[in-house]
Every structure is written in structure tokens, then in C-alpha cells.
Design a protein around this motif. Structure first.
Motif, PDB file in Angstrom:
ATOM      1  N   GLN A   1      58.499  97.552  40.099  1.00  0.00           N
ATOM      2  CA  GLN A   1      59.341  97.304  40.074  1.00  0.00           C
ATOM      3  C   GLN A   1      59.717  96.788  38.780  1.00  0.00           C
ATOM      4  OE1 GLN A   1      61.910  99.293  42.046  1.00  0.00           O
ATOM      5  NE2 GLN A   1      59.810 100.220  43.069  1.00  0.00           N
ATOM      6  N   PRO A   2      60.855  96.706  37.838  1.00  0.00           N
ATOM      7  CA  PRO A   2      61.681  96.202  37.044  1.00  0.00           C
ATOM      8  C   PRO A   2      61.971  94.877  37.166  1.00  0.00           C
ATOM      9  CG  PRO A   2      63.013  97.899  36.856  1.00  0.00           C
ATOM     10  CD  PRO A   2      62.198  97.843  38.372  1.00  0.00           C
ATOM     11  N   ASP A   3      61.384  93.929  35.659  1.00  0.00           N
ATOM     12  CA  ASP A   3      61.707  92.783  36.617  1.00  0.00           C
ATOM     13  C   ASP A   3      60.684  91.541  37.420  1.00  0.00           C
ATOM     14  OD1 ASP A   3      63.669  92.778  34.438  1.00  0.00           O
ATOM     15  OD2 ASP A   3      64.964  92.974  35.591  1.00  0.00           O
ATOM     16  N   MET A   4      59.406  92.961  38.313  1.00  0.00           N
ATOM     17  CA  MET A   4      58.713  92.167  39.584  1.00  0.00           C
ATOM     18  C   MET A   4      57.177  91.271  37.899  1.00  0.00           C
ATOM     19  SD  MET A   4      56.626  94.406  41.548  1.00  0.00           S
ATOM     20  CE  MET A   4      58.163  94.559  43.322  1.00  0.00           C
ATOM     21  N   SER A   5      57.333  89.749  39.099  1.00  0.00           N
ATOM     22  CA  SER A   5      56.464  89.633  38.502  1.00  0.00           C
ATOM     23  C   SER A   5      54.610  90.093  38.571  1.00  0.00           C
ATOM     24  CB  SER A   5      56.716  88.116  38.962  1.00  0.00           C
ATOM     25  OG  SER A   5      56.110  87.952  39.544  1.00  0.00           O
ATOM     26  N   ASP A   6      54.134  89.926  38.035  1.00  0.00           N
ATOM     27  CA  ASP A   6      52.494  89.288  37.820  1.00  0.00           C
ATOM     28  C   ASP A   6      51.948  89.243  40.017  1.00  0.00           C
ATOM     29  OD1 ASP A   6      51.525  90.632  35.469  1.00  0.00           O
ATOM     30  OD2 ASP A   6      50.737  89.205  34.953  1.00  0.00           O
ATOM     31  N   GLU A   7      52.946  88.037  39.932  1.00  0.00           N
ATOM     32  CA  GLU A   7      52.095  87.624  41.399  1.00  0.00           C
ATOM     33  C   GLU A   7      52.929  88.685  42.769  1.00  0.00           C
ATOM     34  OE1 GLU A   7      53.308  85.700  39.035  1.00  0.00           O
ATOM     35  OE2 GLU A   7      51.174  85.055  38.574  1.00  0.00           O
ATOM     36  N   GLN A   8      55.321  88.505  42.308  1.00  0.00           N
ATOM     37  CA  GLN A   8      55.697  88.983  43.256  1.00  0.00           C
ATOM     38  C   GLN A   8      54.396  91.192  43.631  1.00  0.00           C
ATOM     39  OE1 GLN A   8      58.260  89.383  40.666  1.00  0.00           O
ATOM     40  NE2 GLN A   8      59.898  88.202  42.449  1.00  0.00           N
ATOM     41  N   PHE A   9      53.623  91.227  42.027  1.00  0.00           N
ATOM     42  CA  PHE A   9      53.187  93.293  42.730  1.00  0.00           C
ATOM     43  C   PHE A   9      52.194  92.211  43.091  1.00  0.00           C
ATOM     44  CE2 PHE A   9      51.428  96.549  40.592  1.00  0.00           C
ATOM     45  CZ  PHE A   9      51.870  96.997  40.704  1.00  0.00           C
ATOM     46  N   ALA A  10      51.380  91.449  43.076  1.00  0.00           N
ATOM     47  CA  ALA A  10      49.994  91.350  43.464  1.00  0.00           C
ATOM     48  C   ALA A  10      50.405  91.063  44.776  1.00  0.00           C
ATOM     49  CB  ALA A  10      49.106  89.994  43.205  1.00  0.00           C
ATOM     50  N   ALA A  11      51.713  90.237  45.582  1.00  0.00           N
ATOM     51  CA  ALA A  11      51.708  90.199  47.151  1.00  0.00           C
ATOM     52  C   ALA A  11      52.147  91.003  47.512  1.00  0.00           C
ATOM     53  CB  ALA A  11      52.712  88.891  46.727  1.00  0.00           C
TER      54      ALA A  11
END
Length: 146
Positions: free
Chosen positions: A104-114
Motif C-alpha cells: 500500500q502507498p506510504d507503507m514502510s519496508d518493515e510494514q510490508f514485511a510484517a
């Protein structure tokens, strides 16, 4: 909107793909393996309502089909919509379940990995249920035309 980064998360399940589809497409059983829906789903017309930490999400599922498509559109109270592409296809005598995770837009690498780890955990739960004692875990009958 620019194209979003994606990750296809999948698992192989040693069970006929039609049985896996029937179980996955039974929306009342989704909370058994889809932890984001662990509070349950309540039918509201053509949609389902899922309570969560961000309020009630409205979920619209693809209609029953012969192709193993269990896509669903989730609309949060904020108006944010997320299309979740979820498929099951034949893989030999078993099944391959695939979820397309969109960053999703504005999603950090960490959030995407989570998010990816969460989907992996959910698919592992689905695999465990479907491969456990098949006699006691028979999914509800659903017609899949071939």
C-alpha cells in the motif's frame, strides 16, 4: 496511481484443490485460518462485516466459481479499499494456494514485511487445517462444476 510492489505468497496443500476451495470459500470458516478475521464475520446483504481495531471493515467476496477464486475487497471505515487476490489451483493431486500481497502507498519496508509474514502464517494455518485428519475436517459441501 503508480503500480504497487507485490509479493506472491503461496503454499502447497496435500488435499484436492476443490476441497480446499470449498473450505476457503465458506466465509464463516475464514476466521479459523485468516487471523485478520478472527473476530468473525457477520453477513450484511451481499457483504460481510468484520470488526477490527480500525472499526468495522466491509468485505465483498467473489461469487462462487469454478476457478478457485476467493478474491475479496475489504473497505475500512476510513474508506480505504484493499483488493485481496486469493486463489487456489490444482497442483498434482493437491492444491496451490496463492495470495497476492500489494504494498500500500506510504507503507514502510518493515510494514510490508510484517504483512507478508502475517499472510504466510495464515496460509500455514490453512494448510494445517486442510492436511489434518481429513475425516473430521471435511469441509461443507459446495458445488464446483468441472
Amino acid at each position: 496511481m503508480a503500480t504497487m510492489a507485490t509479493r506472491i505468497i503461496h503454499t502447497s496443500i496435500a488435499r484436492d484443490w476443490r476441497e480446499v476451495y470449498a473450505f476457503m470459500a465458506d466465509h464463516e470458516k475464514m476466521p479459523l485460518w485468516a487471523s485478520g478475521l478472527s473476530s468473525g464475520l457477520t453477513r450484511d446483504g451481499d457483504e460481510w462485516v468484520a470488526p477490527g481495531p480500525l472499526g468495522n471493515a466491509r468485505v465483498r467476496f467473489a461469487p462462487d466459481n469454478d476457478f478457485g477464486v476467493v478474491d475479496h475487497l475489504v473497505t475500512l471505515e476510513s474508506g480505504l479499499k484493499a483488493h485481496n487476490a486469493l486463489r487456489v489451483v490444482p497442483n498434482g493431486d493437491g492444491a496451490e494456494v496463492m495470495f497476492t500481497l500489494l504494498r500500500q502507498p506510504d507503507m514502510s519496508d518493515e510494514q510490508f514485511a510484517a504483512d507478508a509474514a502475517w499472510v504466510e502464517k495464515d496460509l500455514a494455518a490453512l494448510k494445517s487445517i486442510m492436511e489434518s485428519d481429513q475425516e473430521s475436517e471435511q469441509p461443507a459441501e459446495r458445488t464446483v462444476h468441472r
